[in-house]
Motif scaffolding. Structure first.
Motif, PDB file in Angstrom:
ATOM      1  N   LEU A  99      11.433   4.387   0.016  1.00 39.95           N
ATOM      2  CA  LEU A  99      10.611   3.699   1.019  1.00 39.95           C
ATOM      3  C   LEU A  99      10.817   2.189   0.979  1.00 39.95           C
ATOM      4  CD1 LEU A  99       7.234   5.608   0.424  1.00 39.95           C
ATOM      5  CD2 LEU A  99       9.053   6.166   2.055  1.00 39.95           C
ATOM      6  N   ASP A 100      10.736   1.545   2.143  1.00 40.26           N
ATOM      7  CA  ASP A 100      10.763   0.086   2.183  1.00 40.26           C
ATOM      8  C   ASP A 100       9.400  -0.445   1.742  1.00 40.26           C
ATOM      9  OD1 ASP A 100       8.966   0.059   4.444  1.00 40.26           O
ATOM     10  OD2 ASP A 100      10.671   0.351   5.783  1.00 40.26           O
ATOM     11  N   PHE A 101       9.316  -1.769   1.597  1.00 40.79           N
ATOM     12  CA  PHE A 101       8.113  -2.395   1.034  1.00 40.79           C
ATOM     13  C   PHE A 101       6.864  -2.067   1.839  1.00 40.79           C
ATOM     14  CE2 PHE A 101       5.173  -6.025   0.754  1.00 40.79           C
ATOM     15  CZ  PHE A 101       4.959  -6.064  -0.616  1.00 40.79           C
ATOM     16  N   LEU A 102       6.943  -2.212   3.169  1.00 42.62           N
ATOM     17  CA  LEU A 102       5.785  -1.967   4.028  1.00 42.62           C
ATOM     18  C   LEU A 102       5.321  -0.524   3.932  1.00 42.62           C
ATOM     19  CD1 LEU A 102       3.799  -2.699   6.328  1.00 42.62           C
ATOM     20  CD2 LEU A 102       5.609  -2.106   7.944  1.00 42.62           C
ATOM     21  N   THR A 103       6.259   0.405   4.092  1.00 37.40           N
ATOM     22  CA  THR A 103       5.898   1.826   4.096  1.00 37.40           C
ATOM     23  C   THR A 103       5.358   2.261   2.747  1.00 37.40           C
ATOM     24  OG1 THR A 103       7.708   2.158   5.672  1.00 37.40           O
ATOM     25  CG2 THR A 103       6.716   4.133   4.710  1.00 37.40           C
ATOM     26  N   GLU A 104       5.943   1.780   1.681  1.00 36.43           N
ATOM     27  CA  GLU A 104       5.470   2.153   0.351  1.00 36.43           C
ATOM     28  C   GLU A 104       4.044   1.674   0.118  1.00 36.43           C
ATOM     29  OE1 GLU A 104       6.871   0.708  -3.902  1.00 36.43           O
ATOM     30  OE2 GLU A 104       8.175   2.321  -3.153  1.00 36.43           O
ATOM     31  N   ASN A 105       3.735   0.469   0.586  1.00 39.96           N
ATOM     32  CA  ASN A 105       2.369  -0.039   0.444  1.00 39.96           C
ATOM     33  C   ASN A 105       1.371   0.808   1.230  1.00 39.96           C
ATOM     34  OD1 ASN A 105       2.898  -2.107  -1.317  1.00 39.96           O
ATOM     35  ND2 ASN A 105       3.018  -3.706   0.228  1.00 39.96           N
ATOM     36  N   ILE A 106       1.750   1.205   2.431  1.00 37.25           N
ATOM     37  CA  ILE A 106       0.875   2.045   3.252  1.00 37.25           C
ATOM     38  C   ILE A 106       0.616   3.374   2.559  1.00 37.25           C
ATOM     39  CG2 ILE A 106       0.721   3.379   5.403  1.00 37.25           C
ATOM     40  CD1 ILE A 106       2.333   1.102   6.747  1.00 37.25           C
ATOM     41  N   ILE A 107       1.685   4.009   2.104  1.00 40.50           N
ATOM     42  CA  ILE A 107       1.551   5.338   1.498  1.00 40.50           C
ATOM     43  C   ILE A 107       0.835   5.268   0.158  1.00 40.50           C
ATOM     44  CG2 ILE A 107       2.825   7.351   0.654  1.00 40.50           C
ATOM     45  CD1 ILE A 107       2.739   6.931   3.736  1.00 40.50           C
ATOM     46  N   ARG A 108       1.040   4.199  -0.596  1.00 33.67           N
ATOM     47  CA  ARG A 108       0.322   4.061  -1.862  1.00 33.67           C
ATOM     48  C   ARG A 108      -1.182   3.965  -1.607  1.00 33.67           C
ATOM     49  NH1 ARG A 108       1.957  -0.661  -3.423  1.00 33.67           N
ATOM     50  NH2 ARG A 108       3.897   0.084  -4.342  1.00 33.67           N
ATOM     51  N   GLU A 109      -1.554   3.206  -0.588  1.00 37.28           N
ATOM     52  CA  GLU A 109      -2.980   3.108  -0.254  1.00 37.28           C
ATOM     53  C   GLU A 109      -3.519   4.474   0.169  1.00 37.28           C
ATOM     54  OE1 GLU A 109      -5.969   0.920   2.933  1.00 37.28           O
ATOM     55  OE2 GLU A 109      -4.020   0.016   2.498  1.00 37.28           O
ATOM     56  N   PHE A 110      -2.778   5.179   1.020  1.00 43.22           N
ATOM     57  CA  PHE A 110      -3.183   6.532   1.412  1.00 43.22           C
ATOM     58  C   PHE A 110      -3.387   7.407   0.171  1.00 43.22           C
ATOM     59  CE2 PHE A 110      -1.076   6.789   5.920  1.00 43.22           C
ATOM     60  CZ  PHE A 110      -1.892   5.759   6.347  1.00 43.22           C
ATOM     61  N   ALA A 111      -2.457   7.280  -0.777  1.00 45.39           N
ATOM     62  CA  ALA A 111      -2.493   8.118  -1.976  1.00 45.39           C
ATOM     63  C   ALA A 111      -3.794   7.929  -2.746  1.00 45.39           C
ATOM     64  CB  ALA A 111      -1.293   7.788  -2.869  1.00 45.39           C
ATOM     65  N   PHE A 112      -4.140   6.676  -2.986  1.00 48.42           N
ATOM     66  CA  PHE A 112      -5.366   6.431  -3.745  1.00 48.42           C
ATOM     67  C   PHE A 112      -6.614   6.798  -2.938  1.00 48.42           C
ATOM     68  CE2 PHE A 112      -2.548   3.443  -6.186  1.00 48.42           C
ATOM     69  CZ  PHE A 112      -2.639   4.140  -7.386  1.00 48.42           C
ATOM     70  N   GLN A 113      -6.544   6.701  -1.623  1.00 43.79           N
ATOM     71  CA  GLN A 113      -7.652   7.168  -0.792  1.00 43.79           C
ATOM     72  C   GLN A 113      -7.870   8.663  -0.980  1.00 43.79           C
ATOM     73  OE1 GLN A 113      -6.346   5.893   3.079  1.00 43.79           O
ATOM     74  NE2 GLN A 113      -7.181   3.831   2.873  1.00 43.79           N
ATOM     75  N   GLU A 114      -6.784   9.405  -1.064  1.00 43.38           N
ATOM     76  CA  GLU A 114      -6.907  10.853  -1.237  1.00 43.38           C
ATOM     77  C   GLU A 114      -7.486  11.213  -2.597  1.00 43.38           C
ATOM     78  OE1 GLU A 114      -6.647  12.728   1.219  1.00 43.38           O
ATOM     79  OE2 GLU A 114      -5.736  11.257   2.547  1.00 43.38           O
ATOM     80  N   VAL A 115      -7.171  10.422  -3.615  1.00 45.18           N
ATOM     81  CA  VAL A 115      -7.778  10.637  -4.932  1.00 45.18           C
ATOM     82  C   VAL A 115      -9.294  10.478  -4.819  1.00 45.18           C
ATOM     83  CG1 VAL A 115      -7.945   9.808  -7.318  1.00 45.18           C
ATOM     84  CG2 VAL A 115      -5.713   9.886  -6.163  1.00 45.18           C
ATOM     85  N   GLY A 116      -9.712   9.436  -4.112  1.00 47.06           N
ATOM     86  CA  GLY A 116     -11.142   9.231  -3.899  1.00 47.06           C
ATOM     87  C   GLY A 116     -11.782  10.368  -3.131  1.00 47.06           C
ATOM     88  N   GLU A 203      -9.418   9.855   7.311  1.00 42.07           N
ATOM     89  CA  GLU A 203      -8.305  10.704   7.746  1.00 42.07           C
ATOM     90  C   GLU A 203      -7.846  10.305   9.149  1.00 42.07           C
ATOM     91  OE1 GLU A 203      -6.646  13.073   6.070  1.00 42.07           O
ATOM     92  OE2 GLU A 203      -7.882  12.775   4.277  1.00 42.07           O
ATOM     93  N   ALA A 204      -8.802   9.993  10.029  1.00 41.68           N
ATOM     94  CA  ALA A 204      -8.457   9.562  11.380  1.00 41.68           C
ATOM     95  C   ALA A 204      -7.670   8.252  11.331  1.00 41.68           C
ATOM     96  CB  ALA A 204      -9.719   9.388  12.222  1.00 41.68           C
ATOM     97  N   GLY A 205      -8.086   7.359  10.428  1.00 44.74           N
ATOM     98  CA  GLY A 205      -7.376   6.101  10.283  1.00 44.74           C
ATOM     99  C   GLY A 205      -5.951   6.304   9.800  1.00 44.74           C
ATOM    100  N   GLN A 206      -5.777   7.184   8.828  1.00 41.47           N
ATOM    101  CA  GLN A 206      -4.434   7.475   8.326  1.00 41.47           C
ATOM    102  C   GLN A 206      -3.546   8.027   9.434  1.00 41.47           C
ATOM    103  OE1 GLN A 206      -4.866  10.140   5.007  1.00 41.47           O
ATOM    104  NE2 GLN A 206      -5.624   8.562   3.617  1.00 41.47           N
ATOM    105  N   ASP A 207      -4.091   8.970  10.180  1.00 40.88           N
ATOM    106  CA  ASP A 207      -3.313   9.572  11.270  1.00 40.88           C
ATOM    107  C   ASP A 207      -2.946   8.526  12.314  1.00 40.88           C
ATOM    108  OD1 ASP A 207      -2.269  12.000  12.651  1.00 40.88           O
ATOM    109  OD2 ASP A 207      -3.764  11.445  14.148  1.00 40.88           O
ATOM    110  N   ALA A 208      -3.875   7.623  12.600  1.00 35.70           N
ATOM    111  CA  ALA A 208      -3.610   6.572  13.591  1.00 35.70           C
ATOM    112  C   ALA A 208      -2.502   5.637  13.117  1.00 35.70           C
ATOM    113  CB  ALA A 208      -4.883   5.786  13.870  1.00 35.70           C
ATOM    114  N   VAL A 209      -2.511   5.296  11.840  1.00 41.11           N
ATOM    115  CA  VAL A 209      -1.471   4.418  11.294  1.00 41.11           C
ATOM    116  C   VAL A 209      -0.102   5.087  11.412  1.00 41.11           C
ATOM    117  CG1 VAL A 209      -0.571   3.383   9.171  1.00 41.11           C
ATOM    118  CG2 VAL A 209      -2.992   3.147   9.741  1.00 41.11           C
ATOM    119  N   ILE A 210      -0.036   6.356  11.052  1.00 44.80           N
ATOM    120  CA  ILE A 210       1.233   7.091  11.121  1.00 44.80           C
ATOM    121  C   ILE A 210       1.717   7.189  12.562  1.00 44.80           C
ATOM    122  CG2 ILE A 210       2.308   9.364  10.789  1.00 44.80           C
ATOM    123  CD1 ILE A 210       0.377   9.683   8.361  1.00 44.80           C
TER     124      ILE A 210
END
Length: 319
Positions: A99-116, A203-210
């Motif tokens: 992943l590039d820098f931008l995409t990796e940051n987005i997905i990392r944030e998604f990842a920790f959101q899912e842990v929560g 989840e709606a926010g994640q889908d909107a970003v994607i």
């Protein structure tokens, strides 16, 4: 020695004073008429029937958590929050994505959101061990082959680059989102409802970003295939509609005007119905999609051995 005792007593006094001040401040905040409790005074916090429906969502949250964690960090829930795994088996084929820098940051944030999300669900309504997940490139390749109706060459690899990964991500969060919309009117407890809408909002926010990420690249041809990003989203949405077998509840990022907002747009950054309200799906529909079999009774796809929890397992027990 006496000075030491005096100094210690002074520190204890200060500590107690700070604690009492904090308690008083907390009490003021709690009683502040500008910030009333979000819960009603009467009613059932968590109705017994709510538990199974909310636990069902843990299957999708587990899928998203490990997919996002592995792709952005190179390791998954077993390392980040092993207590949430509850002894479940490790996912098949999960790996770090390119992943590039931008995409990796987005997905990392998604990842920790899912842990929560998993923590919130399991601490509120209990849970079950993580089901066996298939996050392999081969599984995604099969999904995209099915979507296009022929074998893509070379096989689609979600971990190849950022665009491929976001196309693969298009497959996942939306299913959980429409599942939450479908569950919402069935819940009774006020704590249950608050938990669900909190999950649904993110989840709606994640889908909107994607979707926005892909919409911005709608006309881009996905290398090495002769198909645009928009075509990929359309094919995946059509596949999910076919598998779910309940009509159109899923749309790509470009649509004919009769499916656009107020029948006036071909852009479709957000997928919604005639009145621009979110679509909803039932647990059987969701299982048909994530199993990739079109049947809630036949596991496969992301869940080789089926989902966990009473709702998912009851379908597997049917002949």
């Amino acid at each position: 020695m006496k000075m030491v005792h005096a100094f210690s007593a002074s520190n204890v006094f200060k500590f107690v004073f700070i604690i009492l001040a904090s308690i008083e401040q907390h009490a003021v905040v709690k009683s502040n008429p500008l910030c009333p409790s979000e819960y009603p005074k009467f009613g059932v916090p968590i109705y017994k029937g709510d538990i199974d429906m909310l636990q069902f969502a843990e299957n999708l949250e587990h899928l998203e958590a490990d997919f996002f964690l592995w792709s952005s960090l190179g390791y998954g829930l077993d390392k980040i929050a092993p207590e949430l795994v509850m002894g479940g088996p490790p996912p098949i084929g999960a790996q770090k994505a390119n992943l590039d820098f931008l995409t990796e940051n987005i997905i990392r944030e998604f990842a920790f959101q899912e842990v929560g999300h998993l923590r919130a669900l399991k601490t509120t309504v209990g849970g079950f061990p993580r089901p066996l997940l298939n996050l392999s490139a081969e599984n995604f390749a099969n999904i995209f082959n099915e979507a296009f109706g022929y074998e893509l060459v070379p096989p689609f690899d979600p971990y190849r680059n950022s665009l491929s990964y976001m196309l693969a991500s298009y497959v996942v969060p939306y299913v959980g989102l429409v599942g939450y919309v479908g569950t919402n009117p069935k819940l009774i407890g006020y704590v249950s409802k608050r938990l669900l809408v909190g999950l649904m909002g993110v989840e709606a926010g994640q889908d909107a970003v994607i979707r926005e990420y892909l919409y911005e690249r709608a006309a881009k041809v996905v290398h090495p295939y002769n198909h645009t990003v928009a075509e990929f989203t359309i094919r995946i949405s059509e596949l999910r509609n076919r598998l779910a077998r309940c009509g159109i509840k899923d749309e790509g990022i470009i649509v004919p005007p009769f499916l656009g907002a107020e029948n006036r747009t071909e852009s479709n950054v957000l997928s919604a119905d005639y009145n621009s309200l979110s679509y909803s799906r039932t647990p059987p529909e969701i299982l048909r999609i994530v199993y990739g079999t079109g049947s809630e009774c036949v596991p496969g796809g992301f869940f080789p051995k089926g989902g966990n929890g009473r709702i998912a397992r009851q379908f597997l027990d049917k002949p």
